[in-house]
Design an enzyme around this catalytic site. Structure first.
Site, short mmCIF file in Angstrom:
data_model
loop_
_atom_site.label_atom_id
_atom_site.label_comp_id
_atom_site.label_asym_id
_atom_site.label_seq_id
_atom_site.Cartn_x
_atom_site.Cartn_y
_atom_site.Cartn_z
N ASP A 205 0.86 -1.19 0.00
CA ASP A 205 0.00 0.00 0.00
C ASP A 205 0.90 1.25 0.00
O ASP A 205 2.12 1.12 -0.07
CB ASP A 205 -0.92 0.00 1.24
CG ASP A 205 -0.14 0.18 2.54
OD1 ASP A 205 1.10 0.25 2.52
OD2 ASP A 205 -0.79 0.27 3.60
N ASP A 207 1.45 4.74 2.29
CA ASP A 207 1.07 5.36 3.56
C ASP A 207 1.44 6.84 3.58
O ASP A 207 2.55 7.21 3.21
CB ASP A 207 1.81 4.65 4.72
CG ASP A 207 1.60 3.15 4.71
OD1 ASP A 207 0.51 2.71 5.06
OD2 ASP A 207 2.56 2.42 4.34
N ASP A 300 -3.26 4.58 2.76
CA ASP A 300 -3.57 4.93 4.15
C ASP A 300 -3.24 6.40 4.36
O ASP A 300 -2.12 6.83 4.09
CB ASP A 300 -2.70 4.10 5.13
CG ASP A 300 -3.13 2.64 5.22
OD1 ASP A 300 -4.28 2.34 4.83
OD2 ASP A 300 -2.32 1.82 5.69
P1 TTP Z 1 2.24 -1.06 6.65
O1 TTP Z 1 1.74 -0.20 5.56
O2 TTP Z 1 1.37 -2.22 7.02
O3 TTP Z 1 3.68 -1.69 6.33
P2 TTP Z 1 4.89 -1.19 5.46
O4 TTP Z 1 4.58 0.10 4.80
O5 TTP Z 1 6.09 -1.24 6.31
O6 TTP Z 1 5.05 -2.34 4.38
P3 TTP Z 1 4.15 -2.60 3.06
O7 TTP Z 1 5.09 -2.46 1.92
O8 TTP Z 1 3.66 -4.01 3.22
O9 TTP Z 1 3.05 -1.62 3.02
O10 TTP Z 1 2.46 -0.20 7.95
C1 TTP Z 1 3.37 0.88 8.00
C2 TTP Z 1 3.68 1.23 9.42
O11 TTP Z 1 2.57 1.83 10.04
C3 TTP Z 1 4.03 0.01 10.25
O12 TTP Z 1 5.25 0.25 10.93
C4 TTP Z 1 2.96 -0.10 11.26
C5 TTP Z 1 2.38 1.28 11.31
N1 TTP Z 1 0.96 1.34 11.62
C6 TTP Z 1 0.57 2.04 12.73
O13 TTP Z 1 1.41 2.59 13.44
N2 TTP Z 1 -0.76 2.12 13.05
C7 TTP Z 1 -1.71 1.52 12.28
O14 TTP Z 1 -2.90 1.64 12.60
C8 TTP Z 1 -1.28 0.78 11.11
C9 TTP Z 1 -2.30 0.11 10.23
C10 TTP Z 1 0.04 0.72 10.82
MN MN Z 2 2.73 0.38 3.77
MN MN Z 3 -0.35 0.82 5.54
#
Ligand code: TTP
Ligand code: MN
Ligand code: MN
Ligand code: MN
Length: 376
Positions: A205, A207, A300
């Site tokens: 995703d 973020d 996100d």
């Molecule tokens: P992710 O998007 O799940 O993971 P990522 O970006 O490291 O890897 P990917 O390539 O699979 O997307 O989460 C990013 C960070 O955000 C992770 O360290 C956990 C944090 N997080 C929060 O702190 N609060 C939340 O509610 C969520 C969903 C994630």
């Molecule tokens: Mn992510």
């Molecule tokens: Mn995420």
């Protein structure tokens, strides 16, 4: 202080927040195997082994050399008996029979498949498995199931969502988010977080963290963004979660607990013409047969009050293992409580403020780690 060991002159701490872990992984064969076991232990809710293999994988990721014999791991933290056994099998036989067994296990395969659908968690997957369901087709055809709105979107955009998001697609999404946010509040800070901030070239995703310096104008922002995207027909799915944050609340002990900021879990329609992947000629060739000129991308969006921005940035940059160790370090080595909102000193009974990530590391007595050194 943390007990750390000396291996060939390299100091290795049991805390990932005291190790520089870049994306260069010399031990991917081992860490991939460990991570399959972690996943399976997660599915079976075996917390102890989940942690054990997760910590071992994370530790091996920081090594500047490839482990070729079990002896190479002598004295490293988190190399318990179970971990050593698997390591030995892989180094000596080229593979681990235990990992192979997991990969062939019907329960593991089904839960892995079901949880690959956006909106489907462990509980739902378990339920479907116990009903005798094994494939996504069987789930889709089962008339007795009521899917949530999120799961319906998950099935509808499954093929797009299962293919990983490229850096170019993340950049295109960033453009869309920034364009919209800055149209509403030109002073807003929009930061790409998660794996892409750590330098990853692909993710599941995209973020984003959004804040507005020196005001409380951020409260309506996300609502306005959503309204604009709706009229532009860019929103395939969204779930807006209002803030439940209270300033006086102590940081949470739970590492995997959701934070209390206002946020939006969305699926964005990103047109391929916006994605600069250097394949424009190719996509034109296929344009005639292909009617779908966009890709569904999970996004996100998190909005934080400005004084909590640094904590949210540190929390949302990850990796998950890095965040776990950072909080564990704060609790056990500093008698402090850290989460995505704040840092609390239990000895002095005060909240410690921070304008940037460097100040948080400094409060914790840690050397600063750049985002790309947090790939634990
Ligand atoms: P992710 O998007 O799940 O993971 P990522 O970006 O490291 O890897 P990917 O390539 O699979 O997307 O989460 C990013 C960070 O955000 C992770 O360290 C956990 C944090 N997080 C929060 O702190 N609060 C939340 O509610 C969520 C969903 C994630
Ligand atoms: Mn992510
Ligand atoms: Mn995420
Ligand atoms: Mn993820």
């Amino acid at each position: 202080a943390a007990n750390s060991l000396n291996i060939g002159g390299i100091r290795i701490s049991p805390y990932a927040c005291q190790r520089r872990t870049t994306l260069k992984n010399y031990n991917q064969k081992l860490t991939d195997a460990f991570e399959i076991l972690v996943e399976n232990y997660e599915f079976n809710e075996n917390k102890e082994f989940c942690l054990a293999f997760g910590r071992a994988a994370s530790m091996l990721k920081c090594l500047p050399f490839t482990v070729v014999q079990v002896n190479d791991t002598e004295g490293l933290p988190w190399m318990g008996e179970q971990v050593k056994e698997i390591t030995e099998d892989i180094l000596e036989e080229g593979e681990s029979s235990k990992v192979k067994a997991v990969l062939n296990d019907e329960n593991y395969r089904s839960i892995k498949l079901f949880t690959s659908v956006f909106g489907v968690g462990l509980k739902t997957s378990d339920k479907w498995y116990k009903m005798g369901l094994r494939t996504l087709e069987e789930v889709k055809c089962n008339k007795n199931l009521t899917l949530t709105r999120m799961q319906k979107a998950g099935f509808l955009y499954y093929d797009d969502l299962i293919s990983s998001v490229s850096k170019a697609e993340a950049d295109a999404a960033t453009q869309i988010v920034q364009d919209t946010v800055w149209k509403i509040l030109p002073d807003a800070v929009v930061t790409l977080t998660g794996g892409f901030r750590r330098g990853k070239q692909a993710g599941h995703d995209v973020d984003f963290l959004i804040t507005v310096p020196g005001s409380r104008q951020e409260e309506e922002l996300l609502h306005t963004v959503i309204d604009i995207w709706k009229t532009q027909e860019l929103l395939l799915y969204y779930d807006l979660i209002e803030s439940t944050f209270e300033n006086t609340k102590l940081p949470s002990r739970k590492v995997d607990a959701l934070d209390h900021f206002q946020k939006c879990f969305a699926i964005l329609k990103v047109h391929k013409e916006r994605v600069n992947e250097g394949s424009a000629v190719q996509s034109k060739v296929f344009a005639e047969e292909e009617t779908k000129d966009w890709k569904a991308i999970r996004v996100d969006l998190v909005v934080t009050p400005f004084q909590h921005y640094a904590f949210a940035l540190l929390g949302w940059t990850g990796s998950r293992q890095f965040e776990r160790d950072l909080r564990r370090y704060a609790t056990h080595e500093k008698k402090m409580m850290l989460d995505n909102h704040a840092l609390y000193d239990k000895t002095k009974k005060i909240f410690l403020s921070a304008a940037n990530e460097e100040e948080i590391f400094s409060h914790l007595g840690l050397d600063y780690l750049e985002p790309w050194e947090r790939n634990a």
